[in-house]
Scaffold this motif. Structure first.
Motif, PDB file in Angstrom:
ATOM      1  N   THR B 255       0.853  -1.188   0.000  1.00  6.11           N
ATOM      2  CA  THR B 255       0.000   0.000   0.000  1.00  6.11           C
ATOM      3  C   THR B 255       0.891   1.241   0.000  1.00  6.11           C
ATOM      4  O   THR B 255       1.814   1.341   0.812  1.00  6.11           O
ATOM      5  CB  THR B 255      -0.922   0.012   1.244  1.00  6.11           C
ATOM      6  OG1 THR B 255      -1.654  -1.218   1.270  1.00  6.11           O
ATOM      7  CG2 THR B 255      -1.894   1.174   1.196  1.00  6.11           C
ATOM      8  N   ARG B 269      -8.888   6.658   0.486  1.00  4.18           N
ATOM      9  CA  ARG B 269      -8.685   5.283   0.022  1.00  4.18           C
ATOM     10  C   ARG B 269      -7.312   5.205  -0.622  1.00  4.18           C
ATOM     11  O   ARG B 269      -6.985   6.035  -1.466  1.00  4.18           O
ATOM     12  CB  ARG B 269      -9.751   4.898  -1.012  1.00  4.18           C
ATOM     13  CG  ARG B 269     -11.159   4.825  -0.454  1.00  4.18           C
ATOM     14  CD  ARG B 269     -11.369   3.590   0.434  1.00  4.18           C
ATOM     15  NE  ARG B 269     -12.627   3.652   1.177  1.00  4.18           N
ATOM     16  CZ  ARG B 269     -12.762   4.244   2.373  1.00  4.18           C
ATOM     17  NH1 ARG B 269     -11.746   4.821   2.962  1.00  4.18           N
ATOM     18  NH2 ARG B 269     -13.934   4.263   2.978  1.00  4.18           N
ATOM     19  N   PHE B 270      -6.536   4.207  -0.260  1.00  3.41           N
ATOM     20  CA  PHE B 270      -5.162   4.105  -0.759  1.00  3.41           C
ATOM     21  C   PHE B 270      -5.016   2.957  -1.737  1.00  3.41           C
ATOM     22  O   PHE B 270      -5.770   1.985  -1.689  1.00  3.41           O
ATOM     23  CB  PHE B 270      -4.205   3.952   0.423  1.00  3.41           C
ATOM     24  CG  PHE B 270      -4.273   5.111   1.355  1.00  3.41           C
ATOM     25  CD1 PHE B 270      -3.648   6.309   1.038  1.00  3.41           C
ATOM     26  CD2 PHE B 270      -5.030   5.046   2.512  1.00  3.41           C
ATOM     27  CE1 PHE B 270      -3.756   7.403   1.876  1.00  3.41           C
ATOM     28  CE2 PHE B 270      -5.136   6.134   3.358  1.00  3.41           C
ATOM     29  CZ  PHE B 270      -4.502   7.320   3.043  1.00  3.41           C
ATOM     30  N   GLU B 271      -4.018   3.102  -2.606  1.00  6.31           N
ATOM     31  CA  GLU B 271      -3.828   2.099  -3.652  1.00  6.31           C
ATOM     32  C   GLU B 271      -2.590   1.271  -3.387  1.00  6.31           C
ATOM     33  O   GLU B 271      -1.675   1.709  -2.693  1.00  6.31           O
ATOM     34  CB  GLU B 271      -3.733   2.823  -4.998  1.00  6.31           C
ATOM     35  CG  GLU B 271      -5.059   3.490  -5.322  1.00  6.31           C
ATOM     36  CD  GLU B 271      -4.973   4.407  -6.514  1.00  6.31           C
ATOM     37  OE1 GLU B 271      -5.084   3.905  -7.634  1.00  6.31           O
ATOM     38  OE2 GLU B 271      -4.776   5.613  -6.306  1.00  6.31           O
ATOM     39  N   ARG B 272      -2.607   0.066  -3.943  1.00  2.45           N
ATOM     40  CA  ARG B 272      -1.478  -0.841  -3.738  1.00  2.45           C
ATOM     41  C   ARG B 272      -0.623  -0.922  -4.978  1.00  2.45           C
ATOM     42  O   ARG B 272      -1.129  -0.976  -6.104  1.00  2.45           O
ATOM     43  CB  ARG B 272      -2.000  -2.236  -3.382  1.00  2.45           C
ATOM     44  CG  ARG B 272      -2.385  -2.375  -1.924  1.00  2.45           C
ATOM     45  CD  ARG B 272      -2.726  -3.812  -1.606  1.00  2.45           C
ATOM     46  NE  ARG B 272      -1.630  -4.700  -1.999  1.00  2.45           N
ATOM     47  CZ  ARG B 272      -1.777  -6.017  -2.129  1.00  2.45           C
ATOM     48  NH1 ARG B 272      -2.936  -6.601  -1.926  1.00  2.45           N
ATOM     49  NH2 ARG B 272      -0.735  -6.764  -2.476  1.00  2.45           N
ATOM     50  N   ASP B 275      -1.361  -3.233  -8.284  1.00  2.00           N
ATOM     51  CA  ASP B 275      -2.630  -2.918  -8.932  1.00  2.00           C
ATOM     52  C   ASP B 275      -2.420  -1.777  -9.929  1.00  2.00           C
ATOM     53  O   ASP B 275      -3.055  -1.730 -10.968  1.00  2.00           O
ATOM     54  CB  ASP B 275      -3.690  -2.494  -7.893  1.00  2.00           C
ATOM     55  CG  ASP B 275      -3.953  -3.586  -6.863  1.00  2.00           C
ATOM     56  OD1 ASP B 275      -3.649  -4.758  -7.175  1.00  2.00           O
ATOM     57  OD2 ASP B 275      -4.437  -3.269  -5.755  1.00  2.00           O
ATOM     58  N   ARG B 276      -1.547  -0.854  -9.549  1.00  2.00           N
ATOM     59  CA  ARG B 276      -1.202   0.276 -10.426  1.00  2.00           C
ATOM     60  C   ARG B 276       0.293   0.499 -10.374  1.00  2.00           C
ATOM     61  O   ARG B 276       0.949   0.135  -9.413  1.00  2.00           O
ATOM     62  CB  ARG B 276      -1.890   1.570  -9.961  1.00  2.00           C
ATOM     63  CG  ARG B 276      -3.377   1.567 -10.120  1.00  2.00           C
ATOM     64  CD  ARG B 276      -3.933   2.938  -9.779  1.00  2.00           C
ATOM     65  NE  ARG B 276      -3.915   3.853 -10.929  1.00  2.00           N
ATOM     66  CZ  ARG B 276      -4.293   5.124 -10.841  1.00  2.00           C
ATOM     67  NH1 ARG B 276      -4.648   5.654  -9.688  1.00  2.00           N
ATOM     68  NH2 ARG B 276      -4.289   5.908 -11.906  1.00  2.00           N
ATOM     69  N   ILE B 281       0.234   6.128  -9.233  1.00  2.00           N
ATOM     70  CA  ILE B 281      -0.229   6.384  -7.860  1.00  2.00           C
ATOM     71  C   ILE B 281       0.259   7.752  -7.397  1.00  2.00           C
ATOM     72  O   ILE B 281      -0.498   8.562  -6.860  1.00  2.00           O
ATOM     73  CB  ILE B 281       0.242   5.258  -6.905  1.00  2.00           C
ATOM     74  CG1 ILE B 281      -0.369   3.920  -7.329  1.00  2.00           C
ATOM     75  CG2 ILE B 281      -0.134   5.598  -5.453  1.00  2.00           C
ATOM     76  CD1 ILE B 281       0.132   2.717  -6.532  1.00  2.00           C
ATOM     77  N   SER B 285      -3.336   9.359  -7.643  1.00  2.43           N
ATOM     78  CA  SER B 285      -4.109   8.833  -6.514  1.00  2.43           C
ATOM     79  C   SER B 285      -4.872   9.966  -5.826  1.00  2.43           C
ATOM     80  O   SER B 285      -4.271  10.977  -5.422  1.00  2.43           O
ATOM     81  CB  SER B 285      -3.157   8.171  -5.511  1.00  2.43           C
ATOM     82  OG  SER B 285      -3.789   8.064  -4.255  1.00  2.43           O
TER      83      SER B 285
END
Lengths: 99, 379
Positions: B255, B269-272, B275-276, B281, B285
Motif C-alpha cells: 500500500t 482510500r489508498f492504492e497498492r 494494482d497500479r 499512484i 491517486s
C-alpha cells in the motif's frame, strides 16, 4: 562528559579534503542536476559549490583547490580563498566533508 | 494545484511489521500486518526500480525490523544497482553473524540504529526485550567494523527524556557520525500510549537546552538532529516535507501512502503497488492529491505566510485531535484549538504512574484492539 573519538577539524591550506563514506555526489537524470546524497538529506549544490565538492578527492590540498578554481573562474586566488575555506569549514562542521 | 507536481526524492519502505521489540511508541499502524501479507522479493525489486525511474534518490529501509527479511541483501543490491542511496533503519537485535558485512558488500550506504534508552534497563524495558541494549551495542560495533556510517536514533518520551545527555555520550562512544534526538510523534502506537509517554514541559525545556549546547560543542565531531515535540510547539512541522510533495512510504503489503499514519484518515482510500504503477499512484491517486500543495487549505492556513513552510503541518494530527483532516494542525499557535495540546499534556501528567510502573500497551499484533490483553512490563 565523555571524550569524543574525533576532534573538530579546522581548514588550513594544507588540508586535503575528501567526501566521507556517507556522502556522495551523483548526477540525477530525472532532474538533470547533480545531487549530494547524505543520510537524511539531499542537497542541490550550485555550480561553484559543486566545483569545490568535486575537488574533494582526498588528493588535492585546499591550496591546490583554490588555485584550480581561480584558474577556472579567471579570478585571483586571494579572491576565491575566503569563500572556499568558509564553505569547507561549514561542510566539515556538518560532517559532510572530511579534512 | 498551486505548484507543478515534482517527482519524489525519498521513499520509506516498511518491508515488514515483524519486530523483535515491542516499543509502545511505534509508528506502525495499530493494525499490524502478518508476514503472509508482505510483498515478495520480486515485487519489492520492481517497486524499487519504478521508484528510481520516477526520481527517488534515497530509500529508507524500515519496518518493523527490516533485517528479518531473508532477502534483505538482495533488496539492497537491487537499489544499489540503480544508484539509490540506501539507509537501513534497524533495532539492531538478532542480526545474524556475517549479515551486516553482507549488507555493506551489497552496497548499503548508511545504518541507523535505535536505542530505546541510554541505560540498559531503560532500553530493555521500553522495547520489552531483555538483553536488547547489549545486542544493540554489538550491532553498532559490527557496523563500524564493516565500515558503515552510523546514526544513533533515540526516540524520546517521559521515560528517557532525562537520559538525553547520556544518549549524547553513548553516540560519541559508539563513534557515530550522527545522533537523532527524536521526540516521539503521537501517531500509531504512540497515540494509543500517549498518556503513558508524554513528557512534561520542564523536562522538554531542559532537553532543548542540553541539545542546543551539545550541538555547539560537537560541531565537526557529531551531527545532532533534533525532532522537536509537537505538543509543545508554536508552529507545526512540515510533515513529510508536505503531503505527497517529495516523499512517500510503502507498507509491507505494497500500500502506497503519503505518510505513516495516513490510514487513520477515514475519508481516504489508498492504492497498492501492483494494482497500479508507482508513477500513476504518485500522480493520480486521489489520496495523494487530497492535501497536496495549498489549495485544500482553509483559514487560518490559506492566507498564512508560513503556508509553504509547514504546508499546514500534519494531517493525521489534525484528524486525531481536531477530528478533521482539513483543519490546521493543532500544534500551530494559530489553530483555534491549539490550547487542547496543553490540556492533553497536562492530563497525561495527572495520569502518570510512578516511574518504572507504567503499564504500556506494548506493540504486538492484536494488543491495541484488545485492551483486556494489555501487558504488564516484563521486568
Amino acid at each position: 562528559m565523555m571524550a569524543a573519538l574525533r576532534e573538530r577539524a579546522i581548514v588550513s591550506s594544507r588540508s586535503v579534503p575528501s567526501l566521507p563514506r556517507h556522502v556522495r555526489i551523483q548526477y540525477d537524470p530525472v532532474r538533470q542536476a547533480f545531487a549530494v546524497l547524505s543520510p537524511e538529506k539531499v542537497f542541490w549544490p550550485n555550480e561553484i559549490s559543486l566545483d569545490i565538492l568535486r575537488r574533494c578527492n582526498g588528493q588535492s590540498s585546499v591550496e591546490r583547490i583554490i588555485a584550480d578554481l581561480a584558474a577556472d573562474y579567471e579570478a585571483y586566488p586571494r579572491d576565491v580563498a575566503a569563500d572556499v575555506v568558509a564553505f569547507l569549514q561549514e561542510w566539515s562542521d556538518k560532517l559532510l566533508v572530511k579534512l | 494545484m498551486s505548484e507543478p507536481l515534482l517527482p519524489p526524492i525519498g521513499m520509506l519502505a516498511e518491508l515488514t511489521h515483524r519486530c523483535p521489540l515491542q516499543c509502545p511508541y511505534c509508528s506502525n499502524p495499530v493494525e499490524l500486518l502478518k508476514a503472509d501479507r508482505e510483498l515478495d522479493t520480486q515485487t519489492w525489486l520492481d517497486l524499487f526500480s519504478q521508484a528510481a525511474d520516477l526520481g527517488v534518490l534515497q530509500v529508507h529501509l524500515s519496518g518493523g525490523e527490516p533485517t528479518l527479511r531473508r532477502d534483505f541483501e538482495q533488496l539492497i543490491a537491487g537499489l544499489s544497482a540503480r544508484g539509490v542511496y540506501t539507509n537501513l533503519i534497524t533495532a539492531g537485535v538478532g542480526i545474524a553473524e556475517g549479515r551486516i558485512e553482507a549488507f555493506a558488500e551489497a552496497g548499503l550506504d548508511h545504518l541507523q540504529l535505535s536505542f530505546q534508552g541510554a541505560r540498559p534497563a531503560t532500553t530493555d524495558r521500553i522495547g520489552n526485550h531483555r538483553g536488547s541494549h547489549e545486542k544493540k551495542l554489538e550491532t553498532a560495533h559490527r557496523a563500524r567494523a564493516a565500515g558503515l556510517p552510523l546514526t544513533i536514533n533515540a526516540p524520546v518520551h517521559r521515560h528517557n527524556i532525562e537520559e538525553v545527555p547520556e544518549f549524547i555520550d553513548l553516540a560519541l562512544s559508539l563513534d557515530a557520525e550522527r545522533l537523532e534526538i527524536a521526540n516521539v510523534q503521537y501517531a500509531g502506537w504512540a497515540l494509543a500510549n500517549r498518556d503513558r509517554l508524554m513528557p512534561d514541559l520542564a523536562a522538554v525545556n531542559r532537553q532543548a537546552d542540553i541539545v542546543a549546547a551539545a550541538r555547539e560543542r560537537l560541531a565537526g565531531i557529531m551531527t545532532i538532529d533534533f525532532v522537536t515535540p509537537d505538543y509543545f510547539a508554536i508552529y507545526p512541522k512540515p510533515c513529510m516535507g508536505g503531503w505527497a510533495r517529495d516523499a512517500f512510504m510503502v507498507a509491507p503489503d505494497g500500500t502506497v501512502l503519503p505518510c505513516h499514519a495516513a490510514q487513520t484518515i477515514p475519508s481516504l482510500r489508498f492504492e497498492r503497488f501492483g494494482d497500479r504503477r508507482l508513477a500513476e499512484i504518485w500522480t493520480d491517486s486521489p489520496a495523494f492529491n487530497a492535501f497536496r500543495g495549498t489549495d485544500w487549505m482553509h483559514e487560518p492556513c490559506r492566507s498564512c505566510e508560513r503556508r509553504e513552510i509547514d504546508w499546514g503541518g500534519c494531517r493525521c494530527q489534525a484528524m486525531a485531535i481536531a477530528g478533521d483532516a482539513t483543519a490546521t494542525d493543532p500544534a500551530c499557535v494559530k489553530s483555534p484549538i491549539h490550547n487542547r495540546m496543553a490540556m492533553l499534556t497536562d492530563a497525561a501528567q495527572a495520569k502518570a504512574a510512578p516511574e518504572g510502573k507504567e503499564s504500556f500497551i506494548f506493540r504486538r499484533i492484536g494488543a491495541a484492539t484488545r485492551p483486556d490483553t494489555r501487558a504488564e512490563p516484563a521486568h
